[in-house]
Design an enzyme around this catalytic site. Structure first.
Site, PDB file in Angstrom:
ATOM      1  N   TYR A  90       0.839  -1.192   0.000  1.00 38.47           N
ATOM      2  CA  TYR A  90       0.000   0.000   0.000  1.00 38.47           C
ATOM      3  C   TYR A  90       0.871   1.237   0.000  1.00 38.47           C
ATOM      4  CZ  TYR A  90      -2.745   3.802   2.071  1.00 38.47           C
ATOM      5  OH  TYR A  90      -3.337   5.025   2.319  1.00 38.47           O
ATOM      6  N   ALA A 164       8.667  -1.115   3.813  1.00 37.99           N
ATOM      7  CA  ALA A 164       8.687  -2.080   2.713  1.00 37.99           C
ATOM      8  C   ALA A 164       9.761  -1.674   1.717  1.00 37.99           C
ATOM      9  CB  ALA A 164       7.325  -2.138   2.024  1.00 37.99           C
ATOM     10  N   CYS A 195       2.581  -7.773   1.419  1.00 34.41           N
ATOM     11  CA  CYS A 195       3.782  -8.544   1.109  1.00 34.41           C
ATOM     12  C   CYS A 195       3.558 -10.050   1.239  1.00 34.41           C
ATOM     13  CB  CYS A 195       4.953  -8.100   1.981  1.00 34.41           C
ATOM     14  SG  CYS A 195       5.331  -6.339   1.812  1.00 34.41           S
TER      15      CYS A 195
END
Length: 250
Positions: A90, A164, A195
């Protein structure tokens, strides 16, 4: 925190400093992707300096090259095919995205070590803000322990992902990069399996979320940018302030 020489990605002697470019407002994903690819190509051709592009996106999901259809649970926001490594993630307001356009020909042609260096960069920047981040085998990105949440079945502390990382390399020039949660709306992650990790004791967090849990103070976006800039030089070498407009990458 001392950075081990083995994770450093210093450039060859005589290389120009990496530019730091930052965009205000929310940058549409497709426009950012096109600009990033153009800049990476120019770096490959030797006509532009290496670059870090700091920005925020409107709320959206991106699918990496390993994304699985079943991990898209309730897509309330647009979904973009990213072309980077990894699965679904996201992006949205309150998240610091940094697109990392570096020429690994001038550094090291080692993708695994490069990802490790990016993770280390985030960990050192978080440490400067009072947050202890860690990496885990088989789980790319940066994680923090959450002893305030229900433990894993083996009794180990729950862990939340705070950053991330997903990159792509073309002719050994990198693009895409990292996303660190500063103060995003964490409920927006409910539309995906982030993920591809869906165990109950693994979640997502942010600097704001950790602060509200009493784990640390809550640095803002500008403060975290300073930490990123200061720690970048210990791993990747000299950094200079670039043009602060997004169109600088066009």
């Amino acid at each position: 925190m001392i950075v081990r020489r083995s994770v450093q990605f210093m450039p060859t002697a005589g290389s120009a400093p990496v530019q730091w470019c930052a965009s205000d407002g929310l940058v549409p994903y497709e426009a950012a992707l096109a600009a990033m690819e153009r800049r990476a190509e120019a770096i490959s051709q030797g006509t532009a300096a290496e670059c870090l592009w700091a920005l925020q996106h409107p709320a959206l999901y991106t699918a990496g090259t390993s994304a699985r259809a079943e991990d898209l649970l309730n897509p309330e926001f647009p979904v973009h095919v990213a072309g980077r490594g990894g699965q679904y993630t996201y992006h949205g307001p309150g998240q610091r995205v940094v697109y990392v356009m570096l020429d690994l020909n001038r550094r090291r042609r080692d993708l695994r070590a490069f990802v490790c260096a990016l993770e280390t960069w985030v960990i050192v920047a978080l440490a400067q803000c009072g947050v202890f981040g860690e990496t885990r085998s088989g789980r790319v990105g940066v994680w923090v322990q959450r002893p305030d949440k229900p433990a894993a079945p083996d009794g180990s502390p729950a862990e939340d992902k705070i950053a991330a990382i997903g990159i792509r390399v073309r002719r050994w020039v990198s693009f895409h990069g990292l996303a660190v949660n500063i103060v995003p709306n964490l409920t927006h992650y409910r539309g995906i399996v982030p993920c591809g990790i869906n165990e109950q004791h693994f979640g997502v967090t942010s600097l704001d979320d950790l602060a509200r849990a009493g784990a640390t103070a809550a640095p803002g976006m500008a403060e975290f940018d300073i930490a990123l800039q200061q720690t970048f030089v210990t791993i990747f070498g000299p950094l200079e302030q670039g043009n602060t407009a997004g169109q600088a990458l066009v």
